[in-house]
Structures are given as structure tokens and as C-alpha cells.
Scaffold this motif. Structure first.
Motif, PDB file in Angstrom:
ATOM      1  N   SER A 167       0.901  -1.171  -0.101  1.00  0.00           N
ATOM      2  CA  SER A 167      -0.087   0.081   0.063  1.00  0.00           C
ATOM      3  C   SER A 167       1.156   1.240  -0.018  1.00  0.00           C
ATOM      4  O   SER A 167       1.993   1.068   0.303  1.00  0.00           O
ATOM      5  N   ARG A 188      -1.905   5.344   6.548  1.00  0.00           N
ATOM      6  CA  ARG A 188      -2.916   4.193   6.732  1.00  0.00           C
ATOM      7  C   ARG A 188      -2.901   3.724   8.317  1.00  0.00           C
ATOM      8  O   ARG A 188      -1.794   3.443   8.933  1.00  0.00           O
ATOM      9  N   ASN A 220      -5.610  -1.864  11.235  1.00  0.00           N
ATOM     10  CA  ASN A 220      -7.142  -2.339  11.636  1.00  0.00           C
ATOM     11  C   ASN A 220      -6.863  -3.847  11.493  1.00  0.00           C
ATOM     12  O   ASN A 220      -6.101  -4.472  10.936  1.00  0.00           O
ATOM     13  N   ASP A 221      -7.975  -4.699  12.100  1.00  0.00           N
ATOM     14  CA  ASP A 221      -8.161  -6.091  12.042  1.00  0.00           C
ATOM     15  C   ASP A 221      -7.868  -6.686  10.749  1.00  0.00           C
ATOM     16  O   ASP A 221      -7.796  -7.847  10.515  1.00  0.00           O
ATOM     17  N   HIS A 222      -8.281  -5.971   9.661  1.00  0.00           N
ATOM     18  CA  HIS A 222      -8.282  -6.498   8.229  1.00  0.00           C
ATOM     19  C   HIS A 222      -6.808  -6.369   7.630  1.00  0.00           C
ATOM     20  O   HIS A 222      -6.660  -7.015   6.394  1.00  0.00           O
ATOM     21  N   ASP A 223      -6.097  -5.901   8.298  1.00  0.00           N
ATOM     22  CA  ASP A 223      -4.581  -5.663   7.614  1.00  0.00           C
ATOM     23  C   ASP A 223      -3.804  -6.818   7.717  1.00  0.00           C
ATOM     24  O   ASP A 223      -3.972  -7.853   8.662  1.00  0.00           O
ATOM     25  N   LEU A 224      -2.852  -7.049   6.784  1.00  0.00           N
ATOM     26  CA  LEU A 224      -1.792  -7.848   6.754  1.00  0.00           C
ATOM     27  C   LEU A 224      -0.348  -7.591   6.716  1.00  0.00           C
ATOM     28  O   LEU A 224      -0.396  -6.136   6.661  1.00  0.00           O
ATOM     29  N   THR A 267      -0.103  -5.064   3.737  1.00  0.00           N
ATOM     30  CA  THR A 267      -0.564  -3.903   3.705  1.00  0.00           C
ATOM     31  C   THR A 267      -0.048  -2.779   4.524  1.00  0.00           C
ATOM     32  O   THR A 267      -0.043  -1.746   4.366  1.00  0.00           O
ATOM     33  N   GLN A 313      -0.349  -6.450  16.413  1.00  0.00           N
ATOM     34  CA  GLN A 313      -0.917  -7.845  16.787  1.00  0.00           C
ATOM     35  C   GLN A 313      -0.691  -7.823  18.355  1.00  0.00           C
ATOM     36  O   GLN A 313      -1.591  -8.520  19.148  1.00  0.00           O
ATOM     37  N   LYS A 353      -2.619  -3.809  20.037  1.00  0.00           N
ATOM     38  CA  LYS A 353      -3.900  -3.133  19.213  1.00  0.00           C
ATOM     39  C   LYS A 353      -4.800  -2.894  20.281  1.00  0.00           C
ATOM     40  O   LYS A 353      -5.522  -1.946  19.852  1.00  0.00           O
ATOM     41  N   SER A 365       0.457 -15.218   7.551  1.00  0.00           N
ATOM     42  CA  SER A 365      -0.366 -14.205   6.812  1.00  0.00           C
ATOM     43  C   SER A 365      -0.597 -15.020   5.482  1.00  0.00           C
ATOM     44  O   SER A 365      -1.528 -14.588   4.627  1.00  0.00           O
TER      45      SER A 365
END
Length: 352
Positions: A89, A93, A96-100, A103, A113, A116, A312
Motif C-alpha cells: 500500500s 494508513r 485495523n483487524d483486516h490488515d496484513l 498492507t 498484533q 492493538k 499471513s
């Protein structure tokens, strides 16, 4: 022979190093006289960085600072900001919980992790633009910790920590491309403290004093010494202990010390898959590692940073995960930890 090659390279590259050194000195001078703009914020800024390229233990130290601030009552009042090296990316930014790791980068993902529930984790190449974004999105934050920001002169920190690896202390190094320094040794004078990282746990007082004397040529600030504390292997998917027969997988800057620690703990390393720092693993490599682990009846041990990247991967099968372990690390002061706490508190917490 290796020493000769290194000296020959330094001599060959010295004209380019001299040129680069003067360019960086001129750049720093423009910031010093504020010909180039320097931004200051009401929110307290802590900068953690180094003079050299490569790993000096910035992420473990950022985690140390985070734990310290949380213990001092700053839970949900702290943000971290990193460039997010290796991410796919761009721009600012908030994690959030959707990130890897793909990203936001592997190191910010690792911090997210762990912390948070207590810390705002963010990435952004341009710190000057990212800091106001953090303040706007999370006005409750009172402290922002900048990871790898020592050369980002456009932001003035309230407290700056300069890390230097014991195995390649900056006063023994040279400016790029002869050495690994991003700027001259004189850049150390901007630090509020100097942290000599990755020291041997039994480093003696005489050697500490020699190091302090050498560093004092470039800065009169306090010098502290830390080592890496390795913790017990943590399983990715199960609660059993790791076998002593292992396949080692690393994608970090300097893996030798990690390898030595495992040998001291009587792990039998059947093979070491040694990749470059921030390596992006692929299916072919995963399959090769798993096949060898099966053949050798071995577990797979890696670093925490590599573990977050591996876990991931959608193609990582259950069989691989059941064999996978990682070794957490923490920063441990050799002495004077309370003195560092007082300096940090005086600069950040007690200043109104």
C-alpha cells in the motif's frame, strides 16, 4: 582475505563516500538553520532510529518504549508511526483487524498484533503529513513513537533515541557506500540518548567505558547498554514444546546471533533457510521447508517478525503450522535502566 577485501572496497568507494557525506552535512545544515522547514507538534514525539543501514533492533526497542508508556498510564494514549517497509500500500494508513503484513509492513503488523488494545498503529512515508492525520483521527493520543525516523529532520522530536549495534558501533563505521552510515558520525549529536544494542549479556565495565569514551567524541549524551533477551519458543497452532531437532527459517538483517542462541539452547539445526531482511516468502519456499521438516522429523523455528509474515500466507497449510514455532525477543538493559526511565519521563511525561 575478507578484511583485505573490505579495506579495498572502502578505499575504492571513499571518493563517493566523501561526496555523499558533504551532501548529507549540507542537508542537515539547512535543517539546523531552518532554511528547510521543521515542524513541531503539541503531541509529544519520540524518535527511535539509527545512523546506519540494517538492523539495530529498532522494533524491539519501540515495543520496549510502548510497554513503558502503558505501565505509566498511557494505555490508549500512544500511537506508533512507521514507514511500513515492504508493504504494497501507499500513503497514510491506520492499522485495523483486516490488515496484513502486505498492507502495513511486517514490523507494524507485529506491533499491532501485540498492542492493538492499547496503541494506535499507523504507517506513512511522509511523517509531516501522517502525524496530523493521527492527531485528527485519534485526538486522545498524547505520545507518538516514530520508528526509524532519525534522518527525518522535518519533524522535531521531543526525545530522540539513537540505536547502534554493539557488533558494528557507528564510530567504527563509514558513510555509504564505503560503510553503512546514512550520514556522518557527527549526526549522533542530535540524539538525547545513545543506546548500544545487542551487547553480550556479560559485557564488562571496562569495555563499557571504552565505548562511552569513543561515543563521547561525537556526543556528550548518556550512553546505555542493552542486550536481547530470548524467550521460550511459542507454538503457532498447538501447545506442545518444540522438538530439539529443527529447521531454522529467518528473513532478518543479521541471523547469526539468533542461530548461536538456538545452538546454546541445544537445538540441532538440520538446515538454515537464510533469507534477506523483510523477505516475502513464496509457495515454492514453503513447500521446500515443509518437505525437509517432514524428512528430518523436525519442527520449524523462526523469528517473530518472520512468523507474522508466514502466518499471513493463505497457502500455509495446517501441517506446516503445526510444526511452526517462533522465539519472542525483548530488550533487556545491562544496567542503569531506571536512569533511562527518568530521562524519558523528564523529556516526555513530566513536560507540560
Amino acid at each position: 582475505m575478507q578484511v583485505f577485501k573490505k579495506k579495498y572496497w572502502q578505499l575504492l568507494m571513499s571518493p563517493f563516500s566523501i561526496l555523499y557525506k558533504f551532501v548529507m552535512q549540507f542537508r542537515n545544515h539547512l535543517y539546523d538553520i531552518e532554511y528547510k522547514p521543521v515542524f513541531r507538534f503539541d503531541t509529544k514525539i519520540i524518535s527511535v532510529g539509527n545512523l546506519s543501514m540494517g538492523g539495530t533492533g529498532k522494533t524491539p526497542f519501540v515495543e520496549y518504549v510502548i510497554r513503558f508508556l502503558i505501565e505509566r498510564g498511557y494505555s490508549n494514549k500512544v500511537a506508533t508511526l512507521s514507514r511500513g517497509y515492504g508493504r504494497r500500500s501507499k500513503g497514510f494508513r491506520l492499522a485495523n483487524d483486516h490488515d496484513l503484513p502486505q498492507t502495513i509492513g511486517d514490523e507494524p503488523f507485529q506491533i499491532y498484533q501485540k498492542f492493538k488494545d492499547h496503541v494506535t498503529v499507523s504507517v506513512g512515508e511522509d511523517r509531516v503529513l501522517a502525524i496530523p492525520s493521527i492527531i485528527y483521527e485519534h485526538p486522545e493520543n498524547e505520545v507518538i513513537v516514530l520508528d526509524d525516523a532519525y534522518q527525518h529532520r522535518s519533524v522535531e522530536p521531543n526525545f530522540s533515541v539513537l540505536l547502534t549495534d554493539y557488533n558494528s558501533i557507528f564510530y567504527k563505521d563509514y558513510v555509504l557506500p564505503s560503510g553503512t552510515l546514512r550520514e556522518s558520525r557527527m549526526g549522533a549529536e542530535r540524539a538525547d540518548v545513545v543506546m548500544v544494542t545487542k551487547c553480550p549479556p556479560d559485557l564488562g565495565q571496562d569495555e563499557m567505558q571504552i565505548i562511552r569514551d569513543n561515543i563521547s567524541i561525537y556526543t556528550d549524551k548518556s550512553v546505555f547498554f542493552t542486550t536481547i533477551k530470548y524467550k521460550e519458543a511459542v507454538a503457532a497452532m498447538n501447545r506442545r514444546q518444540a522438538r530439539k531437532r529443527i529447521i531454522l527459517v529467518t528473513g532478518i538483517a543479521y541471523a547469526q546471533k539468533f542461530k548461536e542462541y538456538l545452538s546454546q539452547e541445544r537445538f540441532e539445526i538440520m538446515k538454515h533457510f537464510d533469507f534477506a531482511d523483510h523477505h516475502v516468502f513464496n509457495s515454492k519456499e514453503i513447500n521446500a521447508i515443509e518437505r525437509l521438516a517432514e524428512q528430518e522429523n523436525a519442527d520449524i523455528i523462526t523469528t517473530e517478525k518472520d512468523w507474522v509474515r508466514l502466518m499471513s500466507m493463505p497457502e500455509l497449510g495446517e501441517s506446516f503450522q503445526n510444526k511452526l514455532f517462533y522465539i519472542p525477543i525483548m530488550v533487556q538493559f545491562l544496567e542503569d535502566e531506571e536512569s533511562f526511565h527518568r530521562i524519558l519521563e523528564d523529556s516526555i511525561i513530566r513536560v507540560e
